[in-house]
Design a protein around this motif. Structure first.
Motif, PDB file in Angstrom:
ATOM      1  N   THR A 439       9.050  52.870  -8.214  1.00  0.00           N
ATOM      2  CA  THR A 439      10.257  52.081  -8.467  1.00  0.00           C
ATOM      3  C   THR A 439      11.056  52.589  -9.665  1.00  0.00           C
ATOM      4  O   THR A 439      12.069  51.993 -10.033  1.00  0.00           O
ATOM      5  CB  THR A 439       9.901  50.605  -8.712  1.00  0.00           C
ATOM      6  OG1 THR A 439       9.106  50.497  -9.898  1.00  0.00           O
ATOM      7  CG2 THR A 439       9.149  50.037  -7.523  1.00  0.00           C
ATOM      8  N   THR A 440      10.607  53.686 -10.275  1.00  0.00           N
ATOM      9  CA  THR A 440      11.285  54.219 -11.461  1.00  0.00           C
ATOM     10  C   THR A 440      11.728  55.665 -11.242  1.00  0.00           C
ATOM     11  O   THR A 440      11.787  56.457 -12.185  1.00  0.00           O
ATOM     12  CB  THR A 440      10.375  54.116 -12.700  1.00  0.00           C
ATOM     13  OG1 THR A 440       9.098  54.728 -12.415  1.00  0.00           O
ATOM     14  CG2 THR A 440      10.146  52.667 -13.089  1.00  0.00           C
ATOM     15  N   LEU A 471      12.355  48.590  -2.079  1.00  0.00           N
ATOM     16  CA  LEU A 471      12.042  50.009  -2.209  1.00  0.00           C
ATOM     17  C   LEU A 471      12.641  50.611  -3.476  1.00  0.00           C
ATOM     18  O   LEU A 471      12.111  51.581  -4.016  1.00  0.00           O
ATOM     19  CB  LEU A 471      12.571  50.785  -0.992  1.00  0.00           C
ATOM     20  CG  LEU A 471      11.979  50.424   0.369  1.00  0.00           C
ATOM     21  CD1 LEU A 471      12.701  51.193   1.465  1.00  0.00           C
ATOM     22  CD2 LEU A 471      10.487  50.706   0.407  1.00  0.00           C
ATOM     23  N   VAL A 472      13.730  50.063  -3.942  1.00  0.00           N
ATOM     24  CA  VAL A 472      14.462  50.570  -5.114  1.00  0.00           C
ATOM     25  C   VAL A 472      14.744  52.063  -4.929  1.00  0.00           C
ATOM     26  O   VAL A 472      14.587  52.864  -5.838  1.00  0.00           O
ATOM     27  CB  VAL A 472      13.685  50.316  -6.424  1.00  0.00           C
ATOM     28  CG1 VAL A 472      14.614  50.438  -7.637  1.00  0.00           C
ATOM     29  CG2 VAL A 472      13.027  48.945  -6.432  1.00  0.00           C
ATOM     30  N   ASN A 473      15.184  52.432  -3.726  1.00  0.00           N
ATOM     31  CA  ASN A 473      15.430  53.842  -3.427  1.00  0.00           C
ATOM     32  C   ASN A 473      16.914  54.185  -3.395  1.00  0.00           C
ATOM     33  O   ASN A 473      17.300  55.258  -2.955  1.00  0.00           O
ATOM     34  CB  ASN A 473      14.770  54.237  -2.100  1.00  0.00           C
ATOM     35  CG  ASN A 473      15.411  53.554  -0.894  1.00  0.00           C
ATOM     36  OD1 ASN A 473      16.026  52.499  -1.018  1.00  0.00           O
ATOM     37  ND2 ASN A 473      15.249  54.147   0.272  1.00  0.00           N
ATOM     38  N   HIS A 474      17.733  53.239  -3.856  1.00  0.00           N
ATOM     39  CA  HIS A 474      19.179  53.451  -4.053  1.00  0.00           C
ATOM     40  C   HIS A 474      19.956  53.599  -2.752  1.00  0.00           C
ATOM     41  O   HIS A 474      21.073  54.111  -2.755  1.00  0.00           O
ATOM     42  CB  HIS A 474      19.436  54.656  -4.974  1.00  0.00           C
ATOM     43  CG  HIS A 474      18.635  54.607  -6.232  1.00  0.00           C
ATOM     44  ND1 HIS A 474      18.862  53.668  -7.228  1.00  0.00           N
ATOM     45  CD2 HIS A 474      17.566  55.346  -6.647  1.00  0.00           C
ATOM     46  CE1 HIS A 474      17.979  53.851  -8.200  1.00  0.00           C
ATOM     47  NE2 HIS A 474      17.196  54.849  -7.874  1.00  0.00           N
ATOM     48  N   TYR A 475      19.393  53.125  -1.669  1.00  0.00           N
ATOM     49  CA  TYR A 475      20.151  53.064  -0.419  1.00  0.00           C
ATOM     50  C   TYR A 475      20.975  51.791  -0.411  1.00  0.00           C
ATOM     51  O   TYR A 475      20.488  50.707  -0.757  1.00  0.00           O
ATOM     52  CB  TYR A 475      19.205  53.071   0.785  1.00  0.00           C
ATOM     53  CG  TYR A 475      19.945  52.799   2.093  1.00  0.00           C
ATOM     54  CD1 TYR A 475      20.722  53.783   2.677  1.00  0.00           C
ATOM     55  CD2 TYR A 475      19.870  51.548   2.710  1.00  0.00           C
ATOM     56  CE1 TYR A 475      21.413  53.542   3.866  1.00  0.00           C
ATOM     57  CE2 TYR A 475      20.547  51.300   3.892  1.00  0.00           C
ATOM     58  CZ  TYR A 475      21.317  52.295   4.463  1.00  0.00           C
ATOM     59  OH  TYR A 475      22.004  52.046   5.629  1.00  0.00           O
ATOM     60  N   SER A 476      22.233  51.912   0.009  1.00  0.00           N
ATOM     61  CA  SER A 476      23.098  50.741   0.090  1.00  0.00           C
ATOM     62  C   SER A 476      24.179  50.978   1.129  1.00  0.00           C
ATOM     63  O   SER A 476      24.785  52.055   1.176  1.00  0.00           O
ATOM     64  CB  SER A 476      23.741  50.451  -1.276  1.00  0.00           C
ATOM     65  OG  SER A 476      24.573  49.303  -1.212  1.00  0.00           O
ATOM     66  N   SER A 512      16.915  56.183   5.404  1.00  0.00           N
ATOM     67  CA  SER A 512      16.433  55.918   4.048  1.00  0.00           C
ATOM     68  C   SER A 512      14.910  55.886   4.029  1.00  0.00           C
ATOM     69  O   SER A 512      14.280  56.168   3.008  1.00  0.00           O
ATOM     70  CB  SER A 512      17.003  54.606   3.520  1.00  0.00           C
ATOM     71  OG  SER A 512      16.523  53.501   4.242  1.00  0.00           O
ATOM     72  N   THR A 513      14.311  55.521   5.154  1.00  0.00           N
ATOM     73  CA  THR A 513      12.867  55.670   5.350  1.00  0.00           C
ATOM     74  C   THR A 513      12.628  56.320   6.709  1.00  0.00           C
ATOM     75  O   THR A 513      13.436  56.180   7.626  1.00  0.00           O
ATOM     76  CB  THR A 513      12.122  54.313   5.296  1.00  0.00           C
ATOM     77  OG1 THR A 513      12.402  53.569   6.472  1.00  0.00           O
ATOM     78  CG2 THR A 513      12.515  53.513   4.066  1.00  0.00           C
TER      79      THR A 513
END
Length: 547
Positions: A439-440, A471-476, A512-513
């Motif tokens: 997450t970082t 997921l905090v993977n910056h997909y939006s 994204s996944t």
């Protein structure tokens, strides 16, 4: 009671899929945990539960993993829950006396009278409000607050009445959210409003209101449970008053213990080979149930090759890399060679057995029949101007998802590198550190698995694809956000399923996944253990176990 008029009109239970190679275990050793004798009813002979599935936090605001949630299921009460043995996963009142939509945007819950925590504190509507307010206030990146994305505010009307005000109307999933990892009710006198409470303070504060309370706690070593006589919820009095959960570092030792009768039951994580072997052992019983677990790769849109915060950031090239990876994956080969077909290929984000399941990743990628296509992947990369070979850092976890993860990701690496289109730097990290690193922005691409919070297709969409997802993977995507909100408020099952398909068509293009495999629930017990129940709640409950 829960007003059936406001339940979702279609809740298809996940079918019993291929067996899963991961298990949680319950051990047969009798342990003296030094606790008081004042628990609820149940058998005098203690059980011990063993697992390799590590917990990360006892505070429900601080974790969103199966190991932690399994502990919460035993010791916290929920407003709504799923009856043990449920075939449809329908929420029913747990701590609640009744629950219903009282307007399009207000879901009203009335608590049972006389509820308490194990420390003697009364459990009222203020505790309920505090529970959900702190989830939203803390919004821990490793927590389940993303499940509350449609929650505007909570109001305590009186001591027994709580109103949940929702942003979007007629949310068909909200009763299920109250059963989810976002739903454990905590004591407002013990848990702070805006920060995570350490495990030891939760245990010493006896801030429990579920079927069991914790009498001793050594994180990921041993947890001792004792029945809480004040519990008035859906699960009833535990069949066994004292249960311990023992955490294994090595699944091979866990397998030996179940074979030798040193443990009573195994739930997460044994290998497919172990399950196959144990199936022929008369001293144990292998249990399976409706599934929904999925395994997948997450791409970090900031740090993956050509990601938004890399030196050579390029959205088109980044997308081509993700799509080329999808062209090269052979899911059936992994399912067969690594998992002996106890998992099956997953070609969409919603697994088989739920409305909206599809074949997007079979149709759009590879050879169009589920197999890989290197020529297609190469053309995709060349057309986007991507430098070949693509250098990809890929991380996996060796302990949380079972020892077979190493073989699984070795196979993924081999498939990506087979035609010299990728060079994969494959690394592994143990779960406690892994859950923080992911997450970082530490991992450009990494392994995750998903164990559904409830049996609705939304649970495979909202947590993954809305802005600020877990997921905090910056997909939006604004379009996806709107469609996800629309399906939650759609009562007609056919219209809702069409929206599921539309959402998946979009996110299958963006990737994204990358979905890989799906599986079912499996547990192993000694032959004399009764009450092992794997149902559509996807929760492992200790309370029905006995011998």
């Amino acid at each position: 009671m829960f007003d059936a008029a406001f339940t979702p009109k279609r809740r298809t239970m996940l079918l019993s899929l291929a067996g899963v190679p991961v298990l949680l275990s319950a051990c047969a050793q009798t342990t003296d945990d030094g606790g008081s004798d004042g628990g609820g009813g149940g058998a005098d002979e203690a059980l011990t539960v063993g697992t390799t599935d590590k917990a990360t936090a006892l505070d429900p605001a601080a974790a969103y993993d199966n190991g932690s949630s399994t502990v919460w299921t035993q010791v916290y009460g929920y407003l709504m829950n799923t009856k043990i043995g449920s075939e449809d996963g329908k929420p029913e009142p747990d701590l609640a006396e009744s629950a219903e939509f009282t307007s399009e945007n207000v879901y009203t819950v009335t608590l049972q009278e006389g509820l308490t925590f194990a420390n003697g504190n009364e459990l009222t509507s203020e505790d309920v409000k505090h529970t959900f307010d702190r989830q939203l206030a803390i919004a821990d990146p490793n927590g389940p607050s993303s499940l509350l994305g449609n929650l505007e505010k909570v109001e305590a009307v009186d001591d027994l009445t709580v109103e949940f005000h929702l942003k979007e109307p007629n949310d068909q999933t909200f009763p299920y959210v109250l059963c989810s990892p976002a739903g454990p009710i905590v004591d407002a006198e013990v848990f702070p409003a805006d920060e995570v409470l350490p495990d030891g303070e939760i245990v010493s504060g006896k801030a429990f209101c579920g079927p069991y309370q914790i009498t001793s706690w050594k994180l990921n070593e041993l947890v001792s449970y004792e029945a809480f006589e004040g519990y008035k919820g859906l699960f009833g009095t535990p069949a066994t008053s004292k249960v311990s959960m023992s955490y294994y570092a090595d699944q091979n030792n866990m397998k030996l213990d179940i074979q030798q009768g040193n443990i009573d039951c195994v739930w997460r994580s044994l290998s497919a080979t172990d399950i196959e072997d144990l199936s022929g052992d008369d001293a144990v019983a292998v249990h399976d149930g409706p599934g929904g677990e999925i395994r997948y790769i997450v791409f970090n849109f900031d740090t993956m090759p050509y990601g938004a915060k890399t030196e050579d950031a390029d959205p088109a090239k980044s997308k081509a890399v993700r799509q080329a990876a999808a062209d090269l994956i052979d899911r059936q080969a992994i399912a067969t060679s690594v998992y002996k077909d106890t998992y099956t290929p997953l070609f969409s984000y919603i697994p088989e057995g739920l409305p909206g399941n599809g074949t997007q990743f079979q149709d759009l990628y590879g050879d169009g029949e589920g197999g890989p296509d290197a020529a297609k992947a190469k053309k995709r990369l060349e057309d986007a101007g991507v430098e070949i070979p693509v250098k990809l850092s890929l991380q996996y976890n060796p302990d949380h998802y079972g020892n077979s993860s190493g073989d699984e990701y070795a196979a993924v690496k081999s498939q990506l590198e087979a035609d010299e289109l990728f060079v994969v730097d494959l690394q592994s990290t143990e779960w406690v550190q892994y859950s923080t690193d992911r997450t970082t922005d530490v991992y450009p691409a990494y392994q995750l698995g998903w164990f559904p919070d409830y049996s609705d297709a939304d649970n495979y969409l909202t947590p993954f694809f809305v802005t600020d997802n877990f997921l905090v993977n910056h997909y939006s995507s604004d379009e996806v956000n709107e469609l996800v909100a629309q399906q939650r408020g759609t009562e007609d099952p056919d219209e809702r399923e069409a929206l599921f398909v539309k959402i998946q068509d979009i996110v299958s293009d963006e990737i994204s996944t990358l979905p890989l495999l799906q599986g079912a629930q499996i547990a192993v017990s000694t032959a004399d253990v009764q009450g092992v129940t794997l149902d559509s709640s996807f929760k492992f409950r200790l309370s029905p176990l006995s011998k």
